[in-house]
Design a protein around this motif. Structure first.
Motif, PDB file in Angstrom:
ATOM      1  N   ASP A  59      -0.841  -3.789 -21.600  1.00  0.00           N
ATOM      2  CA  ASP A  59      -0.023  -2.794 -22.304  1.00  0.00           C
ATOM      3  C   ASP A  59       0.380  -1.613 -21.440  1.00  0.00           C
ATOM      4  OD1 ASP A  59      -0.211  -4.341 -24.631  1.00  0.00           O
ATOM      5  OD2 ASP A  59      -2.079  -3.341 -25.221  1.00  0.00           O
ATOM      6  N   ILE A  60       0.609  -1.847 -20.142  1.00  0.00           N
ATOM      7  CA  ILE A  60       1.201  -0.804 -19.312  1.00  0.00           C
ATOM      8  C   ILE A  60       2.694  -0.731 -19.623  1.00  0.00           C
ATOM      9  CG2 ILE A  60       1.713  -0.084 -16.949  1.00  0.00           C
ATOM     10  CD1 ILE A  60      -0.774  -1.453 -16.031  1.00  0.00           C
ATOM     11  N   ALA A  61       3.229   0.489 -19.722  1.00  0.00           N
ATOM     12  CA  ALA A  61       4.654   0.643 -20.016  1.00  0.00           C
ATOM     13  C   ALA A  61       5.484   0.049 -18.885  1.00  0.00           C
ATOM     14  CB  ALA A  61       4.989   2.123 -20.188  1.00  0.00           C
ATOM     15  N   GLY A  62       6.310  -0.920 -19.213  1.00  0.00           N
ATOM     16  CA  GLY A  62       7.181  -1.562 -18.243  1.00  0.00           C
ATOM     17  C   GLY A  62       8.641  -1.328 -18.580  1.00  0.00           C
ATOM     18  N   PRO A  63       9.553  -1.803 -17.752  1.00  0.00           N
ATOM     19  CA  PRO A  63      10.985  -1.567 -17.994  1.00  0.00           C
ATOM     20  C   PRO A  63      11.497  -2.233 -19.257  1.00  0.00           C
ATOM     21  CG  PRO A  63      10.664  -3.129 -16.197  1.00  0.00           C
ATOM     22  CD  PRO A  63       9.322  -2.569 -16.512  1.00  0.00           C
ATOM     23  N   ASN A  64      10.810  -3.290 -19.715  1.00  0.00           N
ATOM     24  CA  ASN A  64      11.253  -4.001 -20.916  1.00  0.00           C
ATOM     25  C   ASN A  64      10.163  -4.044 -21.977  1.00  0.00           C
ATOM     26  OD1 ASN A  64      13.795  -4.764 -19.674  1.00  0.00           O
ATOM     27  ND2 ASN A  64      12.587  -6.211 -18.441  1.00  0.00           N
ATOM     28  N   GLY A  65       9.307  -3.009 -21.998  1.00  0.00           N
ATOM     29  CA  GLY A  65       8.222  -2.959 -22.961  1.00  0.00           C
ATOM     30  C   GLY A  65       6.871  -3.103 -22.292  1.00  0.00           C
ATOM     31  N   PRO A  66       5.767  -3.137 -23.072  1.00  0.00           N
ATOM     32  CA  PRO A  66       4.415  -3.227 -22.502  1.00  0.00           C
ATOM     33  C   PRO A  66       4.244  -4.464 -21.638  1.00  0.00           C
ATOM     34  CG  PRO A  66       4.334  -2.661 -24.832  1.00  0.00           C
ATOM     35  CD  PRO A  66       5.749  -3.035 -24.538  1.00  0.00           C
ATOM     36  N   ARG A  67       3.542  -4.284 -20.528  1.00  0.00           N
ATOM     37  CA  ARG A  67       3.315  -5.365 -19.576  1.00  0.00           C
ATOM     38  C   ARG A  67       1.840  -5.446 -19.206  1.00  0.00           C
ATOM     39  NH1 ARG A  67       7.735  -6.774 -16.268  1.00  0.00           N
ATOM     40  NH2 ARG A  67       6.249  -8.220 -15.320  1.00  0.00           N
ATOM     41  N   ARG A  68       1.457  -6.586 -18.663  1.00  0.00           N
ATOM     42  CA  ARG A  68       0.115  -6.779 -18.108  1.00  0.00           C
ATOM     43  C   ARG A  68       0.226  -6.756 -16.590  1.00  0.00           C
ATOM     44  NH1 ARG A  68      -4.808 -10.030 -19.396  1.00  0.00           N
ATOM     45  NH2 ARG A  68      -5.636 -10.900 -17.454  1.00  0.00           N
ATOM     46  N   PHE A  69      -0.689  -6.003 -15.965  1.00  0.00           N
ATOM     47  CA  PHE A  69      -0.729  -5.952 -14.506  1.00  0.00           C
ATOM     48  C   PHE A  69      -2.130  -6.350 -14.064  1.00  0.00           C
ATOM     49  CE2 PHE A  69      -1.036  -4.238 -10.272  1.00  0.00           C
ATOM     50  CZ  PHE A  69       0.251  -4.351  -9.762  1.00  0.00           C
ATOM     51  N   GLU A  70      -2.202  -7.241 -13.079  1.00  0.00           N
ATOM     52  CA  GLU A  70      -3.515  -7.668 -12.604  1.00  0.00           C
ATOM     53  C   GLU A  70      -3.541  -7.777 -11.086  1.00  0.00           C
ATOM     54  OE1 GLU A  70      -4.649 -11.696 -13.764  1.00  0.00           O
ATOM     55  OE2 GLU A  70      -2.618 -11.965 -14.545  1.00  0.00           O
ATOM     56  N   GLN A  71      -4.747  -7.697 -10.579  1.00  0.00           N
ATOM     57  CA  GLN A  71      -4.971  -7.780  -9.138  1.00  0.00           C
ATOM     58  C   GLN A  71      -6.120  -8.744  -8.875  1.00  0.00           C
ATOM     59  OE1 GLN A  71      -4.894  -4.536  -5.795  1.00  0.00           O
ATOM     60  NE2 GLN A  71      -6.841  -4.293  -6.850  1.00  0.00           N
ATOM     61  N   GLY A  72      -5.946  -9.627  -7.904  1.00  0.00           N
ATOM     62  CA  GLY A  72      -6.986 -10.588  -7.582  1.00  0.00           C
ATOM     63  C   GLY A  72      -8.164  -9.950  -6.865  1.00  0.00           C
ATOM     64  N   SER A  73      -9.212 -10.722  -6.701  1.00  0.00           N
ATOM     65  CA  SER A  73     -10.385 -10.228  -5.975  1.00  0.00           C
ATOM     66  C   SER A  73     -10.019  -9.961  -4.517  1.00  0.00           C
ATOM     67  CB  SER A  73     -11.513 -11.255  -6.052  1.00  0.00           C
ATOM     68  OG  SER A  73     -11.119 -12.472  -5.427  1.00  0.00           O
ATOM     69  N   TYR A  74     -10.775  -9.093  -3.869  1.00  0.00           N
ATOM     70  CA  TYR A  74     -10.529  -8.814  -2.457  1.00  0.00           C
ATOM     71  C   TYR A  74     -11.816  -8.383  -1.777  1.00  0.00           C
ATOM     72  CZ  TYR A  74     -10.264  -3.856  -3.864  1.00  0.00           C
ATOM     73  OH  TYR A  74     -10.526  -2.610  -4.376  1.00  0.00           O
ATOM     74  N   THR A  75     -11.802  -8.469  -0.439  1.00  0.00           N
ATOM     75  CA  THR A  75     -12.959  -8.125   0.387  1.00  0.00           C
ATOM     76  C   THR A  75     -12.537  -7.137   1.462  1.00  0.00           C
ATOM     77  OG1 THR A  75     -13.911 -10.328   0.064  1.00  0.00           O
ATOM     78  CG2 THR A  75     -14.771  -9.024   1.897  1.00  0.00           C
ATOM     79  N   LEU A  76     -13.339  -6.094   1.633  1.00  0.00           N
ATOM     80  CA  LEU A  76     -13.157  -5.141   2.725  1.00  0.00           C
ATOM     81  C   LEU A  76     -14.315  -5.311   3.696  1.00  0.00           C
ATOM     82  CD1 LEU A  76     -12.189  -1.941   0.677  1.00  0.00           C
ATOM     83  CD2 LEU A  76     -10.685  -3.723   1.587  1.00  0.00           C
ATOM     84  N   ALA A  77     -14.009  -5.521   4.968  1.00  0.00           N
ATOM     85  CA  ALA A  77     -15.037  -5.722   5.991  1.00  0.00           C
ATOM     86  C   ALA A  77     -15.090  -4.510   6.915  1.00  0.00           C
ATOM     87  CB  ALA A  77     -14.750  -6.984   6.793  1.00  0.00           C
ATOM     88  N   HIS A  78     -16.298  -4.216   7.424  1.00  0.00           N
ATOM     89  CA  HIS A  78     -16.498  -3.038   8.264  1.00  0.00           C
ATOM     90  C   HIS A  78     -17.400  -3.395   9.451  1.00  0.00           C
ATOM     91  CE1 HIS A  78     -15.128  -1.156   4.555  1.00  0.00           C
ATOM     92  NE2 HIS A  78     -16.154  -1.711   3.926  1.00  0.00           N
ATOM     93  N   LEU A  79     -17.194  -2.718  10.573  1.00  0.00           N
ATOM     94  CA  LEU A  79     -18.020  -2.883  11.762  1.00  0.00           C
ATOM     95  C   LEU A  79     -18.424  -1.523  12.306  1.00  0.00           C
ATOM     96  CD1 LEU A  79     -16.190  -5.673  13.839  1.00  0.00           C
ATOM     97  CD2 LEU A  79     -18.287  -5.908  12.479  1.00  0.00           C
ATOM     98  N   PHE A  80     -19.577  -1.486  12.969  1.00  0.00           N
ATOM     99  CA  PHE A  80     -19.947  -0.264  13.679  1.00  0.00           C
ATOM    100  C   PHE A  80     -20.821  -0.616  14.879  1.00  0.00           C
ATOM    101  CE2 PHE A  80     -24.363   0.001  12.456  1.00  0.00           C
ATOM    102  CZ  PHE A  80     -24.908   1.029  13.229  1.00  0.00           C
ATOM    103  N   GLY A  81     -20.790   0.249  15.872  1.00  0.00           N
ATOM    104  CA  GLY A  81     -21.646   0.098  17.042  1.00  0.00           C
ATOM    105  C   GLY A  81     -21.995   1.465  17.593  1.00  0.00           C
ATOM    106  N   ARG A  82     -23.202   1.599  18.115  1.00  0.00           N
ATOM    107  CA  ARG A  82     -23.636   2.869  18.714  1.00  0.00           C
ATOM    108  C   ARG A  82     -24.341   2.577  20.034  1.00  0.00           C
ATOM    109  NH1 ARG A  82     -25.984   5.158  14.581  1.00  0.00           N
ATOM    110  NH2 ARG A  82     -28.019   4.193  14.934  1.00  0.00           N
TER     111      ARG A  82
END
Length: 732
Positions: A664-687
């Motif tokens: 029910d997000i307001a869209g140009p032609n009435g309420p819409r559904r918006f979705e996002q798939g799963s995702y992964t963020l990877a990180h590295l560090f060194g000292r």
């Protein structure tokens, strides 16, 4: 002639840190060795004292560190949840502790970065400078500083707390689930406690560092502790820094400066006095208010570059925060303790902003308009908390008790000015170069005050060998008053008794099982579409699980199963095109249930690990609740010191979350559904440690340059792309 005894001085374990940049496990080993040497010398002294012909020796002073509480990525004891100093294994709730070592290794420079990498917490970035946090399906609004609960208002993170620098904190403690015993009125998602650093060293110690990063980021940090008296009974610590640079958004820039000072004094052998001051200032140029359109005018999804900014070049957002605090800690006979902490805080915001709305034409870019506002606000907070804790005997067994009270008062005042706004023209080629507005004079828009008085108590009973029972309650007297141009004047007041109970059974020295229960009470500042406050949230929190501790607390783990039942939970109404103020309705029958798991600490002498996973479902009478928050999350970060090359430490981690959506997000032609798939963020560090004093650390975030939305509900806000930071630190 009698032989004079050697004098052995062992520093207090409660506030004796590792030297800057030192390895915590080595500190622990050295501390244990120091304690062993001290004990051996004491035994030798006793033997020498009995020998009539012993040779007289000169006094010898030995300074040794005792067991250090923060050990790598975990901590042996904490007052989180109950005020009683307990091991994580003995607390009947899920607790996460982000230590200073973890903050340093992962380069978690802001509060937002710390909480976004804590088990079970997700961040909702509303735009370039505002962020809120969620746990178990609910927004977190219970925050403490050195154990002092601050009042719960939904605008707290509008004052820039998410951007505050973490260099001043020794650790961040998170109790997931309801924590009514210590916070009173509060949401059951989680309670967060920021524990400040203190002047721990009786000798001159410190560090100086400089950093360079992506988008022309530059920073400096100084941390110095010094004795103010020859004995070191009075000590001072100063932490200060300056950061500036651009961001991944076009035209965006940020300048931060902060300073922190604290004086710790051993007034007597049993009394410690601490007085401190914390100042943080942030200026953001060309910040966004809102975000990107999710759809074109023809209903197809947009796919903007992450650098595309909706902000005009004249916009800015400034925050300034000052906190003064004092603490008295007095040790009584028989291990009793009295602690009183007070704080005064003043925060100000000043933002000249522009909010875009509408759906651009895919070809011409026409159809986007701007709503403009110049907002200024001030917030003042006064809080004090006092409690006594200690053991007592009953029926031949030793138990523990804590009793205390707190008082908090907060006021918020806002004023603003608005213009008619402007047409963006060809939004596809928008570059922010639009003339500044002709602003009218400021007018008051809202004024609010909240007060909370409370008394609380908890007892930890040990009725039988492996069984421990914690029972307590908090009485809260809450009142609030709010005036706004939209809703007029509204007042509300509530008195509530919040019970708490927990049971722990030690299976053996390693494993324990637990169960806990607490009730939920939370008055709300949210208004409905008619401008009325929503009724207070009421509910219950159940939790049970399994905990473990290995290697004398160097490694801790927990598995929790929870169920939260609530009524009157604020649920945001869909944001209509052009609307900038969100209204809410009270959701009935909200139930969140799930499971989370965490293990943190040292797996080996060279490997530290923080791993957490959580999964839950949250529903109300209308269906799924807060669906833009991930139902499943996994966080991992580790560091490994290479045995064959002790100068080098490497590590990294990942953040994974499941798919999310909003109906029910307001869209140009009435309420819409918006979705996002799963995702992964990877990180590295060194000292790499060139010498014992000089080290270089490099951190890389979002290694694979994942493109994702940090927030979407009416508009979209992208998360940070691939970025890196290098820091050179000299310790002394």
């Amino acid at each position: 002639m009698k032989t004079p005894l050697r004098h052995v001085w062992i520093m207090s374990p409660s506030r004796v840190p590792c030297p800057p940049m030192a390895d915590p496990l080595l500190c622990w080993r050295n501390a244990s060795l120091g304690a062993l040497v001290s004990a051996t010398l004491l035994a030798s002294n006793a033997a020498l004292a009995q020998a009539d012909d012993a040779i007289a020796l000169e006094p010898v002073s030995i300074t040794a560190q005792n067991l250090y509480e923060n050990v790598g990525y975990t901590r042996r004891s904490t007052g989180a949840g109950t005020r009683l100093e307990l091991s994580p294994k003995d607390i009947p709730q899920a607790v996460s502790i982000v230590t200073e070592q973890r903050i340093r290794d992962h380069n978690l420079r802001t509060v937002e970065e710390v909480l976004s990498n804590t088990t079970g917490i997700s961040a909702r970035r509303l735009d370039s400078n505002r962020v809120t946090f969620f746990s178990r399906g609910f927004m977190i609004d219970s925050y403490q500083y050195d154990g002092i609960p601050t009042l719960n208002t939904d605008d707290r993170w509008y004052f820039g707390e998410g951007a505050l620098n973490t260099a001043i904190y020794d650790r961040v403690e998170v109790v997931r689930g309801a924590n009514g015993l210590l916070t009173g009125a509060g949401n059951p998602g989680a309670s967060v406690n920021f524990v400040r650093k203190h002047a721990d060293s009786r000798e001159l110690t410190g560090s100086v560092s400089g950093s360079l990063g992506s988008w022309d980021q530059r920073g400096t940090l100084v941390d110095v502790t010094m004795p103010l008296t020859q004995s070191g009974d009075v000590r001072a610590r100063f932490i200060g820094g300056y950061d500036e640079g651009d961001g991944f958004l076009d035209r965006y820039g940020q300048r931060k400066k902060f300073g922190y000072g604290v004086v710790d004094a051993n007034v007597t052998d049993n009394t410690t006095l601490s007085i401190g001051y914390d100042y943080q200032d942030t200026h953001a140029s060309a910040p966004t208010w809102g975000g990107l359109p999710l759809w074109y005018g023809d209903g197809t999804r947009t796919d903007y570059s992450r650098s595309f900014s909706v902000a005009p070049e004249w916009s800015y957002y400034d925050f300034e925060s000052e906190k003064i605090f004092a603490e008295i800690d007095h040790r009584l006979a028989d291990d009793w303790r009295i602690r009183v902490v007070g704080t005064h805080e003043e925060t100000a915001l000043d933002g000249k902003l522009a909010y875009p709305y509408g759906f651009p034409d895919r070809e011409t870019g026409q159809g986007v308009y701007y709503y403009t506002g110049w907002n200024r606000g001030e917030r003042a907070v006064d809080s004090v908390d006092a409690y006594a804790s200690g053991p007592f005997a009953l029926f031949g067994r030793r138990h523990e008790l804590v009793v205390g009270g707190s008082y908090s008062e907060q006021s918020n005042d806002y004023e603003n000015a608005f213009t008619a706004g402007f047409d963006a023209g060809d939004f596809n080629r928008w570059d922010g170069s639009t003339p500044d507005q002709e602003w009218p004079g400021f007018a008051p828009s809202e004024s609010a005050s909240v007060r909370q008085k409370a008394f609380y108590g908890a007892a930890r009973f040990s009725p039988a060998g492996p069984l421990t029972l914690i029972v307590g309650a908090r009485y809260t007297d809450w009142s609030g008053r709010n005036w706004s141009t939209a809703g007029g004047t509204d007042s509300q007041g509530q008195n509530e008794l919040t019970p708490y109970g927990g049971l722990i059974y030690d299976i053996d020295d390693t494993w324990s099982v637990f169960a806990s229960y607490t009730e939920i009470f939370q008055p709300q500042n949210y208004r409905d579409a008619d401008g009325r406050f929503l009724d207070p949230i009421v509910g219950k929190n159940y939790e049970t699980g399994l905990k473990a501790a290995w290697f004398d607390g160097l490694l801790n783990a927990s598995l929790s199963v929870f169920r939260i039942e609530q009524d009157n939970v604020a649920q945001a109404d869909p944001l209509a095109p052009g609307a900038t103020e969100t209204t809410y309705h009270a959701a009935k029958g909200v139930v969140s249930k799930g499971i989370d798991f965490e293990v943190s600490g040292a797996l080996t002498d060279n490997l530290d690990l923080a791993f957490g996973a959580t999964h839950y479902t949250a529903t109300d009478a209308e269906g799924p609740h807060n669906t833009d928050r991930p139902r499943t999350q996994v966080n991992l970060f580790s560091s490994y010191r290479i045995p064959q090359w002790q100068k080098l430490t490497v590590g990294g981690g990942l953040n994974w979350q499941s798919h999310t959506f909003v109906n029910d997000i307001a869209g140009p032609n009435g309420p819409r559904r918006f979705e996002q798939g799963s995702y992964t963020l990877a990180h590295l560090f060194g000292r790499y440690r060139f010498t014992q004093q000089l080290a270089l650390q490099i951190n890389i975030n979002n290694l694979f340059d994942e493109k994702y939305y940090s927030h979407f509900d009416g508009y979209g806000v992208y998360g940070e792309p691939l970025n890196a930071t290098a820091a050179l630190t000299y310790s002394f």
